[in-house]
Motif scaffolding. Structure first.
Motif, PDB file in Angstrom:
ATOM      1  N   ASN A 291      35.952  47.506  49.765  1.00 17.35           N
ATOM      2  CA  ASN A 291      35.020  46.657  49.027  1.00 17.35           C
ATOM      3  C   ASN A 291      34.849  45.394  49.861  1.00 17.35           C
ATOM      4  O   ASN A 291      35.794  44.619  50.033  1.00 17.35           O
ATOM      5  CB  ASN A 291      35.594  46.340  47.641  1.00 17.35           C
ATOM      6  CG  ASN A 291      34.651  45.475  46.817  1.00 17.35           C
ATOM      7  OD1 ASN A 291      33.465  45.371  47.112  1.00 17.35           O
ATOM      8  ND2 ASN A 291      35.182  44.829  45.789  1.00 17.35           N
ATOM      9  N   ASN A 346      26.520  42.259  49.511  1.00 15.74           N
ATOM     10  CA  ASN A 346      27.373  43.411  49.207  1.00 15.74           C
ATOM     11  C   ASN A 346      26.784  44.657  49.854  1.00 15.74           C
ATOM     12  O   ASN A 346      25.779  45.185  49.387  1.00 15.74           O
ATOM     13  CB  ASN A 346      27.488  43.602  47.697  1.00 15.74           C
ATOM     14  CG  ASN A 346      28.472  44.707  47.325  1.00 15.74           C
ATOM     15  OD1 ASN A 346      28.986  45.417  48.189  1.00 15.74           O
ATOM     16  ND2 ASN A 346      28.741  44.842  46.038  1.00 15.74           N
ATOM     17  N   LEU A 349      30.287  50.041  48.670  1.00 17.54           N
ATOM     18  CA  LEU A 349      31.604  50.558  49.030  1.00 17.54           C
ATOM     19  C   LEU A 349      31.502  51.384  50.311  1.00 17.54           C
ATOM     20  O   LEU A 349      30.602  52.201  50.462  1.00 17.54           O
ATOM     21  CB  LEU A 349      32.158  51.418  47.887  1.00 17.54           C
ATOM     22  CG  LEU A 349      32.506  50.670  46.595  1.00 17.54           C
ATOM     23  CD1 LEU A 349      32.922  51.664  45.516  1.00 17.54           C
ATOM     24  CD2 LEU A 349      33.610  49.652  46.826  1.00 17.54           C
TER      25      LEU A 349
END
Length: 441
Positions: A291, A346, A349
């Protein structure tokens, strides 16, 4: 910063070699010279010129960073002609169905190519521009690939929906295969027009294999030349169990070292080139789920490592300060927002074992909860923070992953059937220049 100069020099040298190789290779024989505007073929009334063929070849050379010799260009030309003819047929079908490919879809496809190859954002665009290659050449190819996928989904109709029952049945099948091997693999599929005479395609496949073994990035080569629907994903087929792999391919990949490039594999309809990234046992494969957050300091102009601008020097100072003071992922998100969110904070993942080698080397050195050193690129400086590392059993496929796999299998079958139909019903007139090229292969 010095690495940027070496990279730029490498691509300038590649471009110079490419131009010197392509120019003389346009001569088909002593009596027929191909000029850039010469018509190669007419596909249902739409022309294909020598310029189109040369532009596609230059795109290959620049995007892979490898020079095109006269010999390689000569061996590639006939396959490029056939590929461009197929693209004309696909585009005509796309237009006949009034399918519009949005600019955002093309931008996302270019971004995906850059991510798969560990490139900074806009690096591919800038590389093409620096080497005098029109971005339109790449955009046209991606527009066909994206639009064709929409055609296939229309063609499948109700079969484009994967039902919960079908997902359950595949899950049960996977459970029954627990303990058997799976392969994370990528492929390049080159169709054969006439199975009785496949010398041209085989020669082309061998040329591509040589380029791959010399360092050409597999995802970029697949995106440009593979005629399988996995081309949009850089040739990736994801995790495949043995029952879903062609027998001819399976017998090869069982013996292949990881990340090796196969020899040509003859399969129904053409040839395949495959590479195996990883192996696992169905039901079990431990991996590291990352992450992460990132912040990007954009440059107002391209970096010249020998003479950085004041803005670039200031950006480096700010990045160094941030790398020493940021303590949380929320702070990284706030920093990236203050810098304009040029890149998403972001990235989603990530699986550590599947990162590009250069990125993995960087990430492996970052302790959890800490920020990387400033990562300098021609267009800016990136900071990466590892928020968490989790060990997971990656072999447990989610219902969504199973649905994607089922859908990809149906789409590929539909693509081959429709392409054959378009070829049968097309009026394709090859001009003498093309016939000369094809006959010399």
């Amino acid at each position: 910063m010095a690495s940027g100069t070496a990279l730029a020099a490498h691509h300038r040298q590649a471009a110079d070699k490419q131009k010197s190789a392509i120019a003389p290779s346009t001569q088909a024989d002593s009596s027929s010279v191909l000029t850039e505007d010469q018509i190669i073929a007419i596909v249902n009334g739409q022309i294909l010129t020598q310029r189109d063929v040369e532009d596609r070849a230059r795109l290959f050379a620049v995007s892979t960073g490898l020079p095109l010799t006269t010999e390689i260009m000569t061996r590639m030309r006939s396959q490029l002609i056939n590929q461009l003819i197929d693209e004309r047929l696909k585009m005509q079908e796309i237009l006949s169905r009034h399918i519009n490919v949005e600019p955002e879809q093309i931008a996302e496809a270019i971004h995906s190519i850059e991510v798969r190859n560990g490139m900074p954002e806009n690096a591919l665009r800038n590389r093409l521009k620096a080497d005098g290659i029109s971005l339109t050449t790449l955009i046209d190819q991606l527009r066909v690939q994206i639009g064709w996928m929409q055609v296939l989904r229309e063609n499948l109709g109700i079969r484009s929906r994967v039902t919960p029952l079908q997902i359950t049945q595949r899950e049960e099948a996977l459970q029954n295969e627990s303990g058997r091997p799976q392969y994370f693999m990528s492929e390049i599929f080159i169709p054969v027009v006439d199975p009785r005479h496949d010398e041209t395609e085989l020669s082309f496949v061998k040329t591509i294999i040589t380029q791959l073994r010399n360092g050409a990035p597999f995802p970029i080569v697949a995106a440009q030349f593979s005629q399988d629907q996995s081309a949009l994903q850089g040739g990736s087929r994801g995790w495949m169990q043995e029952d879903n792999i062609e027998p001819e391919v399976l017998s090869v990949i069982k013996q292949m070292p990881e990340n090796a490039i196969s020899n040509p594999i003859k399969v129904p309809g053409g040839y395949e080139i495959v590479t195996v990234h990883a192996r696992r046992t169905i039901g079990k494969q431990m991996g590291t789920l990352l992450n992460m957050r990132q912040a990007f300091f954009p440059f107002s102009s391209q970096l010249n490592p020998a003479e950085p601008t004041d803005q670039q020097k200031l950006s480096l100072q700010k990045a160094l300060h941030a790398s020493q003071t940021i303590k949380s992922c929320n702070e990284m998100e706030a920093l990236n927002a203050s810098l304009g969110n040029t890149r998403p904070s972001n990235p989603g993942l990530q699986i550590a074992e599947r990162l590009a080698p250069q990125m993995k080397q960087v990430v492996d050195k970052i302790p959890t909860g800490h920020v990387s050193r400033p990562l300098v690129a021609p267009d800016g400086i990136a900071l990466i923070m590892i928020c968490s590392r989790d060990q997971r059993n990656l072999a447990q496929q989610t219902p969504g992953q199973i649905a994607d796999q089922l859908m990809n299998e149906r789409v590929e079958q539909a693509s081959q059937q429709l392409q054959r139909s378009l070829r049968r019903h097309a009026i394709i007139k090859l001009r003498p220049a093309a016939k000369t090229v094809l006959s010399h292969e």
